[in-house]
Design a protein around this motif. Structure first.
Motif, short mmCIF file in Angstrom:
data_model
loop_
_atom_site.label_atom_id
_atom_site.label_comp_id
_atom_site.label_asym_id
_atom_site.label_seq_id
_atom_site.Cartn_x
_atom_site.Cartn_y
_atom_site.Cartn_z
N ILE A 175 0.84 -1.21 0.00
CA ILE A 175 0.00 0.00 0.00
C ILE A 175 0.87 1.25 0.00
CG2 ILE A 175 -1.68 1.35 1.32
CD1 ILE A 175 -2.92 -1.02 -0.05
N SER A 176 1.93 1.23 0.80
CA SER A 176 2.82 2.39 0.86
C SER A 176 3.71 2.48 -0.37
CB SER A 176 3.69 2.33 2.13
OG SER A 176 4.47 1.14 2.15
N SER A 177 3.65 1.46 -1.25
CA SER A 177 4.44 1.48 -2.48
C SER A 177 3.66 2.02 -3.67
CB SER A 177 4.91 0.05 -2.82
OG SER A 177 5.65 -0.53 -1.77
N LEU A 178 2.35 2.24 -3.50
CA LEU A 178 1.50 2.57 -4.64
C LEU A 178 1.86 3.89 -5.31
CD1 LEU A 178 -2.04 1.33 -3.49
CD2 LEU A 178 -0.49 0.28 -5.16
N ASP A 179 2.24 4.90 -4.51
CA ASP A 179 2.59 6.19 -5.13
C ASP A 179 3.83 6.07 -6.00
OD1 ASP A 179 0.43 7.55 -4.11
OD2 ASP A 179 1.50 8.34 -2.36
N GLU A 180 4.85 5.39 -5.48
CA GLU A 180 6.07 5.18 -6.28
C GLU A 180 5.74 4.37 -7.53
OE1 GLU A 180 9.96 4.59 -3.69
OE2 GLU A 180 8.29 3.46 -2.83
N TYR A 181 4.91 3.37 -7.36
CA TYR A 181 4.49 2.50 -8.46
C TYR A 181 3.80 3.29 -9.57
CZ TYR A 181 1.08 -0.80 -10.57
OH TYR A 181 0.27 -1.51 -11.42
N LYS A 182 2.81 4.09 -9.19
CA LYS A 182 2.08 4.87 -10.17
C LYS A 182 2.98 5.89 -10.85
CE LYS A 182 -1.49 6.11 -7.55
NZ LYS A 182 -2.81 6.75 -7.22
N ASN A 183 3.79 6.58 -10.08
CA ASN A 183 4.67 7.60 -10.66
C ASN A 183 5.65 7.00 -11.65
OD1 ASN A 183 3.51 9.69 -9.22
ND2 ASN A 183 4.94 9.54 -7.51
N TYR A 184 6.12 5.79 -11.35
CA TYR A 184 7.06 5.14 -12.27
C TYR A 184 6.37 4.78 -13.58
CZ TYR A 184 11.30 2.68 -13.58
OH TYR A 184 12.46 2.32 -14.22
N LEU A 185 5.15 4.24 -13.50
CA LEU A 185 4.39 3.93 -14.71
C LEU A 185 4.13 5.19 -15.51
CD1 LEU A 185 1.73 1.30 -13.49
CD2 LEU A 185 3.85 0.87 -14.74
N TYR A 186 3.75 6.26 -14.81
CA TYR A 186 3.47 7.53 -15.49
C TYR A 186 4.70 8.02 -16.26
CZ TYR A 186 -0.82 8.18 -12.67
OH TYR A 186 -2.05 8.04 -12.09
N ASP A 187 5.85 8.02 -15.58
CA ASP A 187 7.06 8.62 -16.14
C ASP A 187 7.68 7.78 -17.26
OD1 ASP A 187 6.82 10.71 -14.40
OD2 ASP A 187 8.30 9.97 -12.97
N TYR A 188 7.64 6.44 -17.12
CA TYR A 188 8.38 5.60 -18.04
C TYR A 188 7.52 4.85 -19.05
CZ TYR A 188 12.41 6.63 -15.19
OH TYR A 188 13.43 7.29 -14.54
N VAL A 189 6.21 4.90 -18.90
CA VAL A 189 5.33 4.24 -19.88
C VAL A 189 4.27 5.19 -20.39
CG1 VAL A 189 3.82 2.28 -20.36
CG2 VAL A 189 5.67 2.02 -18.70
N TYR A 190 3.48 5.75 -19.49
CA TYR A 190 2.30 6.50 -19.91
C TYR A 190 2.63 7.81 -20.62
CZ TYR A 190 -0.12 3.17 -16.84
OH TYR A 190 -0.60 2.03 -16.25
#
Length: 346
Positions: free
Chosen positions: A253-268
């Motif tokens: 749960i505490s990893s979700l922000d890092e997870y989303k930001n990484y997807l945003y920056d490197y994929v989306y």
């Protein structure tokens, strides 16, 4: 401390892989037939859908077979010359080509055969090499990662279909984004590619992802299932969420922000930059709508069915939306709706 078993790097074979066994068997069963009905497969999918990993699985399978030679090519190079060069550099094949009196010295590789004129046409050279390999019960698997529709690729494909028509033992495995594969298949004189079988890499099983997370991260079944749900089966998301959760001692749960930001920056961000302004408007409508019903989505931007359907079809081909349920549309990527709402500028 153990190394993190998940990876954040595109194309790198991770330690934790969920095998696509059905797709793997589909390819190998066809290629292994005495009289194969298919000698080419095109693997398509979004960035991060596991195309390179899947192709690596197949090549590793054939690397264990004594009669198969694996040749990796780049569509940015002279592919026919690269193929001949790589085959000639295989020590195990040198005696075959020497006995066949194939003189490749004109191209600056291979060896000179006394009393035999050098071959000066690369297509002829490749043909003779494959003929000699066929006589020695050898097969060649050519792999091309992330194909594009360029001159080198078109020239190679044109020669490839001739080699196959002459029943030479050369098999082809290509990966590419949906749009790049479609563009290549629509080249006028490469109609055989249009008929070539495609494997569209779909979402991984949520259950398989959950089992992996439970075993590797040592978390409860309920937590593993919820964590897997956050990936929506997207292979790169499986790696990224696993990576950050490992770094945070299993606290997903505490990893979700890092997870989303990484997807945003490197994929989306990359995906968003490649779609048209009208595509972005349609994506915004899907994200903004209070339901996934198409009729409600169209109301958001006041567009009729005829205006909406071409964009829906294009976004589906890009692998961004799912319309398997009649009259409804959902995003394939996790948290993509949030990304679209944040990124769209009215």
């Amino acid at each position: 401390m153990k190394d993190n078993p998940y990876t954040l790097i595109f194309g790198q074979e991770p330690n934790q892989v969920i095998s696509r066994k059905a797709d793997l068997m589909k390819v190998t069963n066809d290629f292994n037939k005495v009289n194969p009905t298919q000698m080419i497969y095109m693997i398509t999918g979004l960035r991060g859908s596991g195309k390179t990993v899947f192709m690596t699985e197949i090549t590793e399978y054939y690397e264990k077979q004594d009669n198969w030679i694996i040749v990796e090519l780049s569509s940015e190079s002279d592919m026919l010359e690269s193929l001949a060069s790589k085959l000639s550099s295989e020590n195990s094949l040198a005696h075959i080509f020497k006995n066949a009196k194939i003189n490749l010295s004109f191209f600056g590789f291979g060896f000179e055969v006394n009393g035999v004129a050098p071959i000066t046409n690369i297509e002829v050279a490749v043909t003779k090499m494959l003929e000699s390999l066929k006589k020695n019960n050898k097969k060649v698997l050519v792999t091309i990662d992330e194909v594009i529709n360029n001159k080198s690729m078109r020239e190679f494909a044109s020669v490839y279909q001739i080699l196959v028509r002459h029943k030479l033992p050369i098999y082809l495995l290509m990966t590419g984004l949906y749009e790049n594969i479609n563009e290549l298949q629509n080249v006028k004189n490469l109609t055989f590619l249009y008929r070539a079988p495609r494997i569209d890499l779909k979402a991984l099983s949520i259950r398989d992802i959950a089992v992996n997370y439970q075993n590797v991260l040592d978390i409860k079944t309920t937590d593993a299932l919820q964590m897997a749900g956050y990936t929506k089966g997207y292979p790169f998301a499986f790696q990224v969420l696993g990576y950050f959760t490992w770094e945070n001692d299993g606290k997903y749960i505490s990893s979700l922000d890092e997870y989303k930001n990484y997807l945003y920056d490197y994929v989306y961000d990359k995906i968003w930059s490649e779609v048209s302004a009208k595509d972005k408007l349609i994506l915004y409508a899907i994200a903004k709508s209070e339901s996934d019903r198409i009729v409600d989505i169209r109301k958001v931007i006041d567009i009729d069915t005829n205006g909406f359907n071409p964009y829906k079809k294009r976004l589906k081909k890009r692998g961004l939306i799912n319309d398997d349920t009649y009259g409804r549309i959902t995003f394939i990527l996790p948290f993509f709706d949030e990304y679209v709402l944040e990124s769209y500028q009215l």
